[in-house]
Motif scaffolding. Structure first.
Motif, PDB file in Angstrom:
ATOM      1  N   UNK A 140      73.325   2.022  35.492  1.00 31.53           N
ATOM      2  CA  UNK A 140      72.957   2.530  36.820  1.00 31.53           C
ATOM      3  C   UNK A 140      72.259   3.878  36.715  1.00 31.53           C
ATOM      4  N   UNK A 141      72.655   4.679  35.749  1.00 33.46           N
ATOM      5  CA  UNK A 141      72.075   6.026  35.600  1.00 33.46           C
ATOM      6  C   UNK A 141      70.674   5.988  35.007  1.00 33.46           C
ATOM      7  N   UNK A 142      70.471   5.109  33.991  1.00 32.30           N
ATOM      8  CA  UNK A 142      69.199   5.083  33.269  1.00 32.30           C
ATOM      9  C   UNK A 142      68.421   3.806  33.579  1.00 32.30           C
ATOM     10  N   UNK A 143      67.341   3.951  34.317  1.00 37.75           N
ATOM     11  CA  UNK A 143      66.502   2.790  34.615  1.00 37.75           C
ATOM     12  C   UNK A 143      65.766   2.275  33.386  1.00 37.75           C
ATOM     13  N   UNK A 144      65.642   3.126  32.370  1.00 35.67           N
ATOM     14  CA  UNK A 144      64.897   2.738  31.163  1.00 35.67           C
ATOM     15  C   UNK A 144      65.825   2.271  30.043  1.00 35.67           C
ATOM     16  N   UNK A 145      67.076   1.985  30.364  1.00 31.54           N
ATOM     17  CA  UNK A 145      68.030   1.494  29.375  1.00 31.54           C
ATOM     18  C   UNK A 145      68.028  -0.032  29.353  1.00 31.54           C
TER      19      UNK A 145
END
Length: 661
Positions: free
Chosen positions: A360-365
């Motif tokens: 949820x925190x990192x869109x690029x994960x």
């Protein structure tokens, strides 16, 4: 009779035609100079690309400057076409600071984000998987970019070649696989490398479009690759390109070319890409003798000028602090405190929750692994993730650990994050090479972080046998550049996993399968972090120091039931980097040490901890350091045999013996 190279300039303008000549001429002149310097002993080694310049130059010019190229030893034309200052190349080859690796790697083993080039490692094959990762990032960003990766015919025999092509095909990745077929893998002819007539034929098995290109024809290379690159930008897909060519020098200069029949040498000498194209341009009235002489004089002057800069540059003076500090990318830990709102959940649920909140925190994960999408992973860690994050970010992978870890590295190179799930930690052996040679050494070699977390379900006690029960952390604690985490409790597991994803360095995150559904804890509900490299002091006492981690911590707690032993119980939590300070403080207080690990004894982390204590705390010891570990056999399947194998059964006796010493 040797067939002539047929040049077709199509609609190319004179400026483009002349520029292609200039771009081939420069690496040729550099190479000729390097061969002289090699004979003079002024450089130590050289991998020649003479005779293959058209491929490197044509492919690079067909790409945009912000599109990644992944070259090999003999692709000098890639570097010069991207207009890297020559003195920096020369400094790199001399191991000086103006190069790209601070003297830590040689020749073409380097990358540079400034010029969108990712250099090779000597294992060749993993380079293709890195291109997959770069291409995947491009596709996810929808930036309409292509990337090109080079390899030779010899590397097409490696498993990584097949894995990378398969992944690229299944995921429709925008990547050009450029195979320079020069007929020999060092001295081994292609007839001893593969049975199919053309390397391009290998694309059929993967459903990949493939083309055979006359690699010595600069116009064919440039126009065809340009055409395909434009197509791929609009319709992402992999393409396999086989460039028929030949290297006129040895694999490297010391190898020579005596193993090549003279008629083969004569055939390809007559098909020299530079000389043939030069003759064509003169016939077309585009290149004159005067222009040719002028260009050569200008380039020779540039080469000599930049060589002087490199030769005059001071040698590197070793600095111990600099070397040690560059093993990991510097990272300032940012603590996020756990909330007081907690719920009692299993070890497995804590890891799942940490992953979910990090997604949820990192869109690029991106999460990658076998069966991690709809199935939710074999342990159901990612169950339900696909409904929230979609198949683009929760990616089922083919069974190819090496290519997927290389792909994760490629994602990091292209500015994204990756978490890779090994279905079982045992299977990481199939992906060992990219972990220890790409991820671990990346930052030290060329300041490129490897933002990758590899989740490792591990451990025995569940009757899973030799291939599903190993606790193999010691394979990686030996490799500088990797961080190794091994939590024992749900609260720690969640916080450490979140911290691992935040950390830009490569991390092996071990999760003991036996703890997944057997250990419960009050776990904070929020997104929080636990500092990597800090041990936890679970109990405090004065008689003995017990050091352990993972499931073995629970062995110790069980063994202590019914005893009133005053001890410091240290849960390492992170094995690399190791919290030496906490260990030394405790040992100096108690004077007795027991180290407990699930792994077999010899070569495990307990050996190094014991050595460190002996070297740093010897005068405080009141007894020999004691270690408890599992037998030095593979881990067996049978329940009674496994019980005998595990050090758990020998722990209580060792503990009491040391207390009473």
């Amino acid at each position: 009779m040797i067939p002539k190279i047929e040049f077709n300039k199509k609609s190319l303008k004179e400026g483009v035609l002349l520029n292609l000549y200039k771009k081939m001429l420069k690496p040729r002149l550099i190479e000729e100079k390097m061969l002289i310097l090699l004979r003079q002993g002024k450089i130590s080694k050289w991998f020649s690309g003479i005779g293959q310049e058209a491929i490197a130059v044509g492919v690079t010019l067909a790409l945009k400057n912000d599109e990644y190229v992944l070259p090999m030893h003999r692709n000098l034309g890639v570097f010069t076409t991207r207009e890297i200052p020559l003195y920096r190349l020369f400094s790199q080859w001399q191991g000086k600071m103006n190069g790209f690796t601070k003297g830590r790697d040689r020749s073409f083993h380097f990358g540079t984000q400034e010029y969108h080039i990712v250099g090779m490692i000597s294992h060749l094959g993993p380079q293709l998987g890195v291109a997959d990762g770069i291409a995947l990032a491009n596709k996810l960003k929808n930036n309409h970019k292509v990337c090109a990766v080079f390899s030779g015919e010899g590397a097409t025999s490696e498993g990584d070649f097949h894995e990378a092509l398969n992944v690229a095909s299944v995921w429709s990745l925008p990547v050009l696989f450029c195979i320079e077929n020069n007929g020999y893998g060092l001295s081994t002819p292609v007839s001893e490398q593969y049975k199919c007539k053309h390397i391009a034929d290998k694309g059929i098995g993967y459903g990949i479009e493939s083309h055979i290109i006359e690699g010595n024809n600069i116009l064919e290379v440039y126009t065809k690759v340009n055409e395909l690159a434009k197509s791929i930008r609009n319709t992402p897909r992999p393409i396999l390109l086989e460039f028929k060519t030949f290297r006129m020098r040895g694999h490297e200069e010391a190898s020579g070319t005596k193993y090549v029949p003279q008629d083969v040498m004569d055939f390809w000498a007559a098909k020299d890409p530079l000389e043939n194209y030069q003759e064509f341009l003169k016939k077309e009235g585009i290149l004159s003798e005067e222009i040719e002489v002028s260009l050569k004089e200008e380039m020779v002057h540039e080469i000599n000028k930049h060589l002087k800069i490199a030769f005059d540059e001071e040698q590197i003076v070793p600095n111990l602090k600099t070397e040690l500090n560059d093993v990991y990318q510097d990272y300032v830990y940012k603590e996020v405190l756990p909330s007081k709102e907690q719920k009692k959940i299993r070890f497995l649920d804590a890891i799942s929750e940490g992953l979910y909140q990090t997604m949820e925190k990192y869109d690029d994960l991106i999460i990658m692994g076998q069966d991690v999408a709809e199935y939710g992973g074999v342990f159901k860690i990612t169950d339900g993730f696909i409904e929230k994050f979609g198949k683009e970010r929760i990616r089922n992978t083919p069974i190819c650990e090496s290519a997927i870890i290389s792909t994760a590295y490629g994602l990091a190179v292209n500015g994204m994050k990756a978490v890779v799930e090994m279905q079982f930690a045992d299977f990481v052996s199939s992906g060992f090479n990219p972990i220890v040679n790409l991820l671990a050494k990346s930052y030290y070699r060329w300041n490129q972080n490897a933002d990758v977390v590899i989740r490792m379900p591990c451990g025995g006690g569940v009757g899973a046998g030799p291939f599903h029960s190993q606790t193999n952390e010691a394979w990686f604690t030996k490799v500088p550049g990797l961080k190794v985490i091994y939590p024992a409790f749900p609260q720690d597991a969640k916080g450490l996993l979140i911290a691992a994803v935040n950390d830009p360095n490569p991390i092996l995150f071990f999760e003991h399968k036996g703890l997944y559904r057997s250990v419960y804890d009050d776990v904070s509900e929020n997104y929080y972090t636990t500092e990597i490299g800090k041990a936890a002091l679970l109990r405090e006492g004065s008689q003995i120091t017990v050091i352990s981690y993972g499931a073995a911590i629970h062995w110790v707690l069980k063994a202590l039931e019914g005893y009133t032993i005053s001890l410091d119980l240290i849960d390492l939590r992170t094995i690399q980097p190791l919290d030496k300070e906490t260990i030394y403080q405790s040992v100096k207080k108690t004077g007795k040490v027991l180290i407990v690990q699930e792994d077999s004894l010899f070569g495990g982390i307990s050996s190094d901890i014991s050595a460190l204590i002996n070297e740093n705390c010897f005068e405080f010891l009141d007894a020999p350091i004691k270690r408890v570990a599992s037998l030095e056999t593979p881990i067996p399947f049978n329940k009674q045999l496994e019980k005998q194998y595990l050090g758990k059964e020998r722990l209580k006796e060792a503990l009491l013996d040391l207390v009473n010493y």
